[in-house]
Design an enzyme around this catalytic site. Structure first.
Site, PDB file in Angstrom:
ATOM      1  N   ARG A 117       0.821  -1.237   0.000  1.00  0.00           N
ATOM      2  CA  ARG A 117       0.000   0.000   0.000  1.00  0.00           C
ATOM      3  C   ARG A 117       0.844   1.271   0.000  1.00  0.00           C
ATOM      4  NH1 ARG A 117      -3.214  -2.947   3.809  1.00  0.00           N
ATOM      5  NH2 ARG A 117      -4.951  -3.914   2.722  1.00  0.00           N
ATOM      6  N   LYS A 139       3.478  11.846 -10.669  1.00  0.00           N
ATOM      7  CA  LYS A 139       2.574  11.113 -11.566  1.00  0.00           C
ATOM      8  C   LYS A 139       3.248   9.813 -11.937  1.00  0.00           C
ATOM      9  CE  LYS A 139      -0.274  14.455 -14.029  1.00  0.00           C
ATOM     10  NZ  LYS A 139      -0.562  15.019 -15.362  1.00  0.00           N
ATOM     11  N   GLU A 181       9.765  18.811 -23.587  1.00  0.00           N
ATOM     12  CA  GLU A 181       9.130  19.227 -22.313  1.00  0.00           C
ATOM     13  C   GLU A 181       9.685  20.590 -21.865  1.00  0.00           C
ATOM     14  OE1 GLU A 181       6.574  17.649 -21.381  1.00  0.00           O
ATOM     15  OE2 GLU A 181       6.787  15.488 -21.739  1.00  0.00           O
ATOM     16  N   LYS A 220       8.197  23.566 -12.677  1.00  0.00           N
ATOM     17  CA  LYS A 220       7.231  22.482 -12.461  1.00  0.00           C
ATOM     18  C   LYS A 220       6.889  22.347 -10.979  1.00  0.00           C
ATOM     19  CE  LYS A 220       5.837  17.821 -13.338  1.00  0.00           C
ATOM     20  NZ  LYS A 220       5.948  16.579 -14.062  1.00  0.00           N
ATOM     21  N   GLU A 230      -3.656  17.528  -9.576  1.00  0.00           N
ATOM     22  CA  GLU A 230      -4.232  17.993 -10.843  1.00  0.00           C
ATOM     23  C   GLU A 230      -5.752  18.199 -10.768  1.00  0.00           C
ATOM     24  OE1 GLU A 230      -2.340  16.536 -14.523  1.00  0.00           O
ATOM     25  OE2 GLU A 230      -4.355  16.401 -15.335  1.00  0.00           O
ATOM     26  N   ARG A 234      -2.692  22.413 -12.413  1.00  0.00           N
ATOM     27  CA  ARG A 234      -1.682  21.486 -12.963  1.00  0.00           C
ATOM     28  C   ARG A 234      -2.022  21.016 -14.370  1.00  0.00           C
ATOM     29  NH1 ARG A 234       1.463  16.405 -10.014  1.00  0.00           N
ATOM     30  NH2 ARG A 234       2.626  15.823 -11.873  1.00  0.00           N
ATOM     31  N   ASN A 238      -0.183  19.859 -19.140  1.00  0.00           N
ATOM     32  CA  ASN A 238      -0.555  18.952 -20.232  1.00  0.00           C
ATOM     33  C   ASN A 238      -0.535  19.651 -21.589  1.00  0.00           C
ATOM     34  OD1 ASN A 238      -0.987  16.822 -18.443  1.00  0.00           O
ATOM     35  ND2 ASN A 238      -3.029  17.579 -17.958  1.00  0.00           N
ATOM     36  N   HIS A 241       0.019  17.870 -24.798  1.00  0.00           N
ATOM     37  CA  HIS A 241      -0.020  16.439 -24.498  1.00  0.00           C
ATOM     38  C   HIS A 241      -1.261  15.711 -24.999  1.00  0.00           C
ATOM     39  CE1 HIS A 241       3.537  17.126 -22.160  1.00  0.00           C
ATOM     40  NE2 HIS A 241       3.588  15.870 -21.769  1.00  0.00           N
ATOM     41  N   HIS A 245      -0.179  12.792 -27.075  1.00  0.00           N
ATOM     42  CA  HIS A 245      -0.413  11.378 -26.705  1.00  0.00           C
ATOM     43  C   HIS A 245      -1.133  10.639 -27.828  1.00  0.00           C
ATOM     44  CE1 HIS A 245      -0.067  11.859 -22.035  1.00  0.00           C
ATOM     45  NE2 HIS A 245       1.098  11.672 -22.613  1.00  0.00           N
ATOM     46  N   HIS A 256       7.866   9.949 -26.970  1.00  0.00           N
ATOM     47  CA  HIS A 256       6.976  10.852 -26.234  1.00  0.00           C
ATOM     48  C   HIS A 256       7.356  12.321 -26.451  1.00  0.00           C
ATOM     49  CE1 HIS A 256       4.356  12.226 -23.020  1.00  0.00           C
ATOM     50  NE2 HIS A 256       5.363  12.958 -22.582  1.00  0.00           N
TER      51      HIS A 256
HETATM   52  P1  NAD Z   1      12.623   6.366 -21.798  1.00  0.00           P
HETATM   53  O1  NAD Z   1      12.508   6.123 -20.364  1.00  0.00           O
HETATM   54  O2  NAD Z   1      12.095   5.336 -22.734  1.00  0.00           O
HETATM   55  O3  NAD Z   1      14.144   6.685 -22.145  1.00  0.00           O
HETATM   56  C1  NAD Z   1      14.494   6.923 -23.488  1.00  0.00           C
HETATM   57  C2  NAD Z   1      15.644   6.011 -23.950  1.00  0.00           C
HETATM   58  O4  NAD Z   1      16.859   6.478 -23.367  1.00  0.00           O
HETATM   59  C3  NAD Z   1      15.486   4.568 -23.511  1.00  0.00           C
HETATM   60  O5  NAD Z   1      15.933   3.748 -24.555  1.00  0.00           O
HETATM   61  C4  NAD Z   1      16.443   4.455 -22.323  1.00  0.00           C
HETATM   62  O6  NAD Z   1      16.917   3.158 -22.142  1.00  0.00           O
HETATM   63  C5  NAD Z   1      17.541   5.387 -22.730  1.00  0.00           C
HETATM   64  N1  NAD Z   1      18.326   5.995 -21.654  1.00  0.00           N
HETATM   65  C6  NAD Z   1      17.918   6.409 -20.440  1.00  0.00           C
HETATM   66  N2  NAD Z   1      18.910   7.046 -19.797  1.00  0.00           N
HETATM   67  C7  NAD Z   1      19.991   7.006 -20.616  1.00  0.00           C
HETATM   68  C8  NAD Z   1      21.317   7.517 -20.520  1.00  0.00           C
HETATM   69  N3  NAD Z   1      21.713   8.240 -19.479  1.00  0.00           N
HETATM   70  N4  NAD Z   1      22.160   7.300 -21.551  1.00  0.00           N
HETATM   71  C9  NAD Z   1      21.747   6.619 -22.651  1.00  0.00           C
HETATM   72  N5  NAD Z   1      20.500   6.130 -22.809  1.00  0.00           N
HETATM   73  C10 NAD Z   1      19.635   6.336 -21.801  1.00  0.00           C
HETATM   74  O7  NAD Z   1      11.873   7.736 -22.220  1.00  0.00           O
HETATM   75  P2  NAD Z   1      11.873   9.207 -21.635  1.00  0.00           P
HETATM   76  O8  NAD Z   1      11.879  10.089 -22.824  1.00  0.00           O
HETATM   77  O9  NAD Z   1      12.879   9.409 -20.576  1.00  0.00           O
HETATM   78  O10 NAD Z   1      10.446   9.275 -20.919  1.00  0.00           O
HETATM   79  C11 NAD Z   1       9.248   9.121 -21.653  1.00  0.00           C
HETATM   80  C12 NAD Z   1       8.202   8.527 -20.736  1.00  0.00           C
HETATM   81  O11 NAD Z   1       7.968   9.439 -19.654  1.00  0.00           O
HETATM   82  C13 NAD Z   1       6.852   8.301 -21.416  1.00  0.00           C
HETATM   83  O12 NAD Z   1       6.356   7.046 -21.042  1.00  0.00           O
HETATM   84  C14 NAD Z   1       5.978   9.400 -20.843  1.00  0.00           C
HETATM   85  O13 NAD Z   1       4.608   9.035 -20.800  1.00  0.00           O
HETATM   86  C15 NAD Z   1       6.566   9.587 -19.468  1.00  0.00           C
HETATM   87  N6  NAD Z   1       6.335  10.917 -18.876  1.00  0.00           N
HETATM   88  C16 NAD Z   1       5.857  10.978 -17.617  1.00  0.00           C
HETATM   89  C17 NAD Z   1       5.669  12.203 -17.002  1.00  0.00           C
HETATM   90  C18 NAD Z   1       5.192  12.264 -15.578  1.00  0.00           C
HETATM   91  O14 NAD Z   1       4.910  13.357 -15.096  1.00  0.00           O
HETATM   92  N7  NAD Z   1       5.138  11.149 -14.881  1.00  0.00           N
HETATM   93  C19 NAD Z   1       5.988  13.382 -17.691  1.00  0.00           C
HETATM   94  C20 NAD Z   1       6.490  13.296 -18.987  1.00  0.00           C
HETATM   95  C21 NAD Z   1       6.676  12.032 -19.566  1.00  0.00           C
HETATM   96  N1  GLY Z   2       3.814  15.978 -17.162  1.00  0.00           N
HETATM   97  C1  GLY Z   2       2.558  16.501 -16.700  1.00  0.00           C
HETATM   98  C2  GLY Z   2       2.476  16.598 -15.220  1.00  0.00           C
HETATM   99  O1  GLY Z   2       3.374  16.206 -14.500  1.00  0.00           O
HETATM  100  O2  GLY Z   2       1.479  17.047 -14.722  1.00  0.00           O
END
Ligand code: NAD
Ligand code: GLY
Length: 352
Positions: A117, A139, A181, A220, A230, A234, A238, A241, A245, A256
């Protein structure tokens, strides 16, 4: 070193964000002595593990490695991780360390919120996108039934350690994704917008990007502090987005961050069509987006619009809810009915 504390409005919770180099050393354990008592586990992906395994091993903690990629942001990965956490004997007082990009951070955060939990989560973001955005704000999610981030929870990380040294191994495409972003934050914050315009030639310079990380976290963090779950403000995070998305699901070959940039490009033009906006500002924002974006800007508008209808941010049935830029540092929320939204996407696609 720079440290931020987010004291979340209306809750006793807080999140500590530390920007500093050399995070992946024994010192991480010394900084967090309670880890020794409660135990911890590292969750990472196959790319990060192969690049940083020597440093990871120095921490001497159990490690669970997922295959890299958005296509593994699934319930199978989530449950495999939860099983590994149980087998490693994690307890309520334990922590999960999510070491990786946004995919690892989102799944790791969700697993930490579910296990017993809720246990502590420590985010160690390794991509630019994860440092400026996804690791901050709590998130967490997996993709489910063909919808991005359909299953998730708000679970604030206890600590976030943002280390710019990780950028040295990032491919240029991942820098571009993080810039997606950053440009989104610039559309919400006039000072950051001016800074990016004035430094257009340095957008891929690692030193400049390291400077931008704390600035983006501060933007942020302030929004998350005021509205952690949100309920209103907040939603501005988006921006780009909803359309982004939908494009991400339509065009499987884009990441992304690239889709956020495309979403920003289209939603910038939607704002002009439906709202009173500052045209000169939106022209400048569009040219900034185009400096970073290099992919094909067309997609199947009908399919993307249908997917956008399933977006969890929509306020009503058959309506697509958007946060759009209007003037420097200003945005508006706009609800469009399905047919207006499809029409706008098609018209903009033809004109681009
Ligand atoms: P990712 O986690 O897939 O990383 C991108 C690529 O880079 C992957 O192949 C990974 O293995 C590689 N990588 C990571 N660190 C590395 C490093 N230091 N050196 C070399 N390669 C490296 O993608 P991302 O762009 O980091 O994140 C996208 C994801 O984040 C999506 O799923 C999106 O929905 C999510 N997201 C979430 C929020 C939130 O608020 N929670 C906000 C924006 C995006
Ligand atoms: N990336 C959108 C949020 O964190 O609210």
């Amino acid at each position: 070193m720079k440290t931020f504390h987010i004291n979340l409005k209306g809750t006793p919770k807080r999140s500590v964000i530390v920007c500093r180099k050399n995070v992946l050393t024994k010192q991480l354990k010394d900084d967090l002595p309670w880890l020794k008592a409660g135990g911890a586990m590292i969750f990472t992906d196959s790319n990060v593990f192969s690049l940083y395994q020597r440093k990871i091993k120095v921490l001497d903690l159990p490690v669970f490695v997922m295959p890299a990629g958005e296509e593994y942001k699934t319930e199978q990965t989530l449950f495999a991780l939860l099983q590994a956490m149980a087998e490693a004997g994690l307890r309520r007082s334990s922590a999960l360390i999510a070491l990786g990009g946004g995919v690892v951070g989102d799944i790791g955060g969700l697993a930490a919120s579910l296990f017993m939990r809720g246990i502590s989560c420590i985010q160690v973001p390794t991509t630019l996108l994860a440092q400026v955005d996804s690791s901050v704000g709590g998130k967490t999610a997996i993709d489910f039934c063909g919808v991005k981030n359909l299953i998730g929870a708000f679970h604030q990380p206890m600590y976030v350690y943002a280390d710019p040294d990780f950028f040295r191994t990032l491919p240029p495409r991942e820098i571009r994704c993080g810039l997606g972003e950053i440009v989104k934050h610039a559309a919400l914050n006039g000072a950051l917008f001016e800074k990016l315009l004035a430094n257009r030639g340095r957008l891929f310079d690692l030193g400049f990007l390291s400077e931008l990380v704390p600035e983006n976290i501060a933007i942020k963090a302030e929004i998350v502090r005021k509205d952690p779950n949100e309920t209103g403000l907040r939603r501005c995070l988006n921006l780009g987005h909803t359309t982004g998305h939908a494009i991400e699901l339509t065009k499987g070959d884009l990441s992304h961050g690239e889709c956020v940039l495309l979403g920003l490009l289209y939603e910038n033009r939607i704002a002009r069509k439906y709202l009173a906006t500052d045209e000169a500002y939106l022209d400048a924002l569009e040219s900034l987006i185009r400096t970073v974006l290099v992919c094909d800007v067309t997609f199947d508008a009908e399919e993307a619009a249908r997917l956008a209808l399933h977006d969890k941010k929509n306020m009503a049935k058959d309506t697509v809810s958007l946060a759009v830029p209007t003037r420097k540092g200003e945005f508006a929320f706009l609800d469009l009915n399905f047919s207006d939204y499809v029409h706008a996407l098609k018209e903009i696609g033809k004109a681009l």
